[in-house]
Design a protein around this motif. Structure first.
Motif, PDB file in Angstrom:
ATOM      1  N   SER A 151      32.061 -12.409   0.987  1.00  0.00           N
ATOM      2  CA  SER A 151      32.794 -11.880   2.145  1.00  0.00           C
ATOM      3  C   SER A 151      31.888 -11.754   3.360  1.00  0.00           C
ATOM      4  O   SER A 151      32.334 -11.986   4.494  1.00  0.00           O
ATOM      5  CB  SER A 151      33.422 -10.523   1.805  1.00  0.00           C
ATOM      6  OG  SER A 151      32.451  -9.497   1.705  1.00  0.00           O
ATOM      7  N   HIS A 154      31.471 -15.233   4.966  1.00  0.00           N
ATOM      8  CA  HIS A 154      32.666 -15.587   5.732  1.00  0.00           C
ATOM      9  C   HIS A 154      32.806 -14.735   6.987  1.00  0.00           C
ATOM     10  O   HIS A 154      33.190 -15.235   8.056  1.00  0.00           O
ATOM     11  CB  HIS A 154      33.905 -15.456   4.849  1.00  0.00           C
ATOM     12  CG  HIS A 154      34.113 -16.617   3.938  1.00  0.00           C
ATOM     13  ND1 HIS A 154      35.158 -16.683   3.047  1.00  0.00           N
ATOM     14  CD2 HIS A 154      33.413 -17.767   3.773  1.00  0.00           C
ATOM     15  CE1 HIS A 154      35.103 -17.830   2.375  1.00  0.00           C
ATOM     16  NE2 HIS A 154      34.046 -18.495   2.792  1.00  0.00           N
ATOM     17  N   ASP A 155      32.505 -13.427   6.876  1.00  0.00           N
ATOM     18  CA  ASP A 155      32.592 -12.535   8.039  1.00  0.00           C
ATOM     19  C   ASP A 155      31.681 -13.017   9.164  1.00  0.00           C
ATOM     20  O   ASP A 155      32.058 -13.001  10.341  1.00  0.00           O
ATOM     21  CB  ASP A 155      32.203 -11.112   7.654  1.00  0.00           C
ATOM     22  CG  ASP A 155      33.324 -10.368   6.948  1.00  0.00           C
ATOM     23  OD1 ASP A 155      34.437 -10.904   6.878  1.00  0.00           O
ATOM     24  OD2 ASP A 155      33.073  -9.253   6.463  1.00  0.00           O
ATOM     25  N   ILE A 158      33.269 -15.989  10.883  1.00  0.00           N
ATOM     26  CA  ILE A 158      34.415 -15.597  11.709  1.00  0.00           C
ATOM     27  C   ILE A 158      33.950 -14.883  12.976  1.00  0.00           C
ATOM     28  O   ILE A 158      34.459 -15.125  14.070  1.00  0.00           O
ATOM     29  CB  ILE A 158      35.367 -14.692  10.896  1.00  0.00           C
ATOM     30  CG1 ILE A 158      36.025 -15.503   9.760  1.00  0.00           C
ATOM     31  CG2 ILE A 158      36.433 -14.080  11.795  1.00  0.00           C
ATOM     32  CD1 ILE A 158      36.782 -14.650   8.767  1.00  0.00           C
ATOM     33  N   ASP A 159      32.951 -13.991  12.818  1.00  0.00           N
ATOM     34  CA  ASP A 159      32.462 -13.206  13.964  1.00  0.00           C
ATOM     35  C   ASP A 159      31.392 -13.936  14.768  1.00  0.00           C
ATOM     36  O   ASP A 159      30.934 -13.413  15.792  1.00  0.00           O
ATOM     37  CB  ASP A 159      31.891 -11.871  13.474  1.00  0.00           C
ATOM     38  CG  ASP A 159      32.933 -11.006  12.780  1.00  0.00           C
ATOM     39  OD1 ASP A 159      34.137 -11.206  13.053  1.00  0.00           O
ATOM     40  OD2 ASP A 159      32.552 -10.145  11.969  1.00  0.00           O
ATOM     41  N   ASP A 160      30.979 -15.111  14.281  1.00  0.00           N
ATOM     42  CA  ASP A 160      29.892 -15.873  14.904  1.00  0.00           C
ATOM     43  C   ASP A 160      28.644 -15.007  15.078  1.00  0.00           C
ATOM     44  O   ASP A 160      28.007 -14.994  16.133  1.00  0.00           O
ATOM     45  CB  ASP A 160      30.334 -16.438  16.259  1.00  0.00           C
ATOM     46  CG  ASP A 160      29.379 -17.525  16.766  1.00  0.00           C
ATOM     47  OD1 ASP A 160      28.670 -18.119  15.931  1.00  0.00           O
ATOM     48  OD2 ASP A 160      29.330 -17.757  17.984  1.00  0.00           O
ATOM     49  N   THR A 176      28.162 -24.119   9.986  1.00  0.00           N
ATOM     50  CA  THR A 176      29.410 -23.452   9.619  1.00  0.00           C
ATOM     51  C   THR A 176      30.044 -24.039   8.363  1.00  0.00           C
ATOM     52  O   THR A 176      30.528 -23.311   7.490  1.00  0.00           O
ATOM     53  CB  THR A 176      30.412 -23.532  10.784  1.00  0.00           C
ATOM     54  OG1 THR A 176      29.859 -22.864  11.917  1.00  0.00           O
ATOM     55  CG2 THR A 176      31.740 -22.890  10.416  1.00  0.00           C
ATOM     56  N   VAL A 180      30.888 -21.801   5.040  1.00  0.00           N
ATOM     57  CA  VAL A 180      32.248 -21.602   4.528  1.00  0.00           C
ATOM     58  C   VAL A 180      32.328 -22.038   3.072  1.00  0.00           C
ATOM     59  O   VAL A 180      32.904 -21.343   2.214  1.00  0.00           O
ATOM     60  CB  VAL A 180      33.278 -22.365   5.378  1.00  0.00           C
ATOM     61  CG1 VAL A 180      34.659 -22.338   4.717  1.00  0.00           C
ATOM     62  CG2 VAL A 180      33.362 -21.757   6.775  1.00  0.00           C
ATOM     63  N   GLU A 217      41.163  -9.484   7.642  1.00  0.00           N
ATOM     64  CA  GLU A 217      40.714 -10.384   8.703  1.00  0.00           C
ATOM     65  C   GLU A 217      41.885 -10.797   9.597  1.00  0.00           C
ATOM     66  O   GLU A 217      41.763 -10.878  10.815  1.00  0.00           O
ATOM     67  CB  GLU A 217      40.044 -11.627   8.112  1.00  0.00           C
ATOM     68  CG  GLU A 217      38.674 -11.373   7.507  1.00  0.00           C
ATOM     69  CD  GLU A 217      37.642 -10.937   8.535  1.00  0.00           C
ATOM     70  OE1 GLU A 217      37.874 -11.100   9.752  1.00  0.00           O
ATOM     71  OE2 GLU A 217      36.596 -10.415   8.127  1.00  0.00           O
ATOM     72  N   ALA A 221      42.194  -9.967  13.496  1.00  0.00           N
ATOM     73  CA  ALA A 221      42.305 -11.057  14.474  1.00  0.00           C
ATOM     74  C   ALA A 221      43.568 -10.955  15.320  1.00  0.00           C
ATOM     75  O   ALA A 221      43.585 -11.385  16.480  1.00  0.00           O
ATOM     76  CB  ALA A 221      42.279 -12.402  13.752  1.00  0.00           C
ATOM     77  N   LYS A 241      39.253  -4.321   4.452  1.00  0.00           N
ATOM     78  CA  LYS A 241      37.973  -4.992   4.640  1.00  0.00           C
ATOM     79  C   LYS A 241      36.816  -4.319   3.906  1.00  0.00           C
ATOM     80  O   LYS A 241      35.812  -4.972   3.615  1.00  0.00           O
ATOM     81  CB  LYS A 241      37.637  -5.071   6.138  1.00  0.00           C
ATOM     82  CG  LYS A 241      38.489  -6.071   6.904  1.00  0.00           C
ATOM     83  CD  LYS A 241      38.212  -6.041   8.394  1.00  0.00           C
ATOM     84  CE  LYS A 241      36.791  -6.442   8.714  1.00  0.00           C
ATOM     85  NZ  LYS A 241      36.488  -7.859   8.422  1.00  0.00           N
TER      86      LYS A 241
END
Length: 390
Positions: A151, A154-155, A158-160, A176, A180, A217, A221, A241
């Motif tokens: 997690s 992946h977080d 998603i949050d870059d 990336t 993933v 998530e 978002a 989360k």
């Protein structure tokens, strides 16, 4: 149905966190009933943790601060075995994916989630008269750490996020696509090992956690820069989360100890409230600590439009803050001004009260457990969390 709303409580609107800080739970009125258990019992010369005799250390230092390393000493043997097993569980089919996963395993961290599994396992095993943990207890902790790690990977995508625990994130190093796939790989591996536990109730509980991660998530978002988000919305997202994993793993540990279902439900509530308290504290620290202290950029959630408890409370007092957020901080200096308003509004102190309230609820859930060094450590972890904002 889970009740995630905040019960009525008189939340002080006192000064911002920089000026006045609420005392942690272990120094508050609750200390009358729990303070004595913040120090790991020294009635026994040692405790057997995963077959390793460990000398007891005080969980509270001479300065009064709680030492998490001492709290986890009672399961040090279990954690040592977990660290040795993690690499083997990942497997070696694809060196790139394995290397990416090891990047985050090696980035530090206290292994707090599997440690909680071990502590609940041993505390409930005592009720059942088990002298040692089962292989299911051990494997559960390993699965939980793998799911948590997946997690995080992946977080960060998603949050870059470029930094995790002071080190470069997986997607910064490998890209990336690999990040993933590495997260997917670890979710798949953990699911395979979960199925092999052959306990349908635990499989359902932990599978729901993975679903909750995705729900959290999506919920996050879909509510960026949304000033109409409520505290209930925030708590639900935080449950998905963060708290879902702690709650489900705590109950699963009790299931493998074969204790009464009522104890399992109390362990679920303990994990849920502890997880929520941890999330609120993390969200406070995002406004009060530096990038170096956090190991990631400070105030990053607000800059991305993620409205946490301090912001939601601040919005009730500062209408100007709403304007800045709605404009997504398009004006020069508006972001810095928004942070100042959050500090001045009392939003941080009210968030402290929320974290403290959830901590008290978690402590109450542990009353079903017999007195032991494992229960002491569980209570100590609740108070250690509050100490982070003291």
């Amino acid at each position: 149905m889970l009740s995630l709303t905040c019960p009525s409580v008189d939340l002080s609107q006192g000064g911002c966190l920089r000026l006045r800080r609420a005392r942690p739970l272990w120094r508050s009125r609750s200390a009358r009933s729990i303070g004595a258990r913040c120090i790991v019992s020294t009635a026994q010369d040692d405790v057997r943790s995963g077959g390793v005799a460990t000398s007891m250390k005080p969980a509270v230092s001479s300065s009064g601060s709680i030492q998490v390393s001492s709290l986890l000493e009672v399961v040090s043997g279990d954690i040592k075995r977990l660290n040795e097993n993690l690499k083997a569980l990942i497997g070696a089919e694809n060196p790139v994916l394995v290397s990416a996963a090891e990047q985050i395993f090696g980035a530090g961290g206290k292994r707090l989630r599997p440690a909680l599994v071990f502590l609940v396992s041993r505390a409930t095993a005592q009720i059942a008269g088990l002298k040692e943990l089962t292989i299911q207890h051990q494997r559960l902790a390993e699965i939980i750490e793998m799911i948590h790690t997946a997690s995080l990977i992946h977080d960060d995508v998603i949050d870059d996020s470029g930094i995790r625990r002071g080190k470069e994130t997986v997607h910064q190093i490998y890209g990336t696509r690999v990040a993933v796939l590495a997260g997917d790989f670890m979710f798949a591996q953990s699911s395979w090992y979960l199925a092999n536990l052959e306990n349908i109730e635990v499989i359902k509980l932990i599978s729901q956690v993975i679903k909750d991660f995705a729900s959290g998530e999506i919920k996050q978002a879909s509510s960026l820069f949304n000033c109409d988000a409520t505290l209930e919305d925030y708590l639900l997202k935080s449950y998905y989360k963060t708290a879902s994993l702690v709650a489900a793993s705590s109950k699963s540990a009790s299931i493998f100890s074969r204790v009464d279902t009522s104890i399992g439900e109390r362990m679920y509530e303990f994990g849920k409230n502890l997880g929520l308290s941890f999330q609120v504290v993390d969200d406070i620290l995002d406004f009060t600590q530096s990038t170096e202290q956090l190991g990631k950029p400070a105030c990053s959630d607000l800059s991305k439009g993620i409205l946490t408890a301090p912001v939601i409370f601040a919005l009730e007092k500062e209408p100007t803050l709403r304007e800045f957020i709605n404009s997504e901080f398009s004006e020069d200096g508006s972001f810095d001004t928004a942070i100042e308003l959050i500090h001045q509004s009392g939003g941080l102190s009210r968030a402290q009260e929320l974290a403290k309230q959830k901590a008290e609820m978690a402590i109450e859930c542990l009353e079903c457990l017999p007195e032991s060094e494992f229960r002491n450590s569980l209570e100590g972890i609740v108070n250690y969390n509050l100490q982070r904002i003291d």
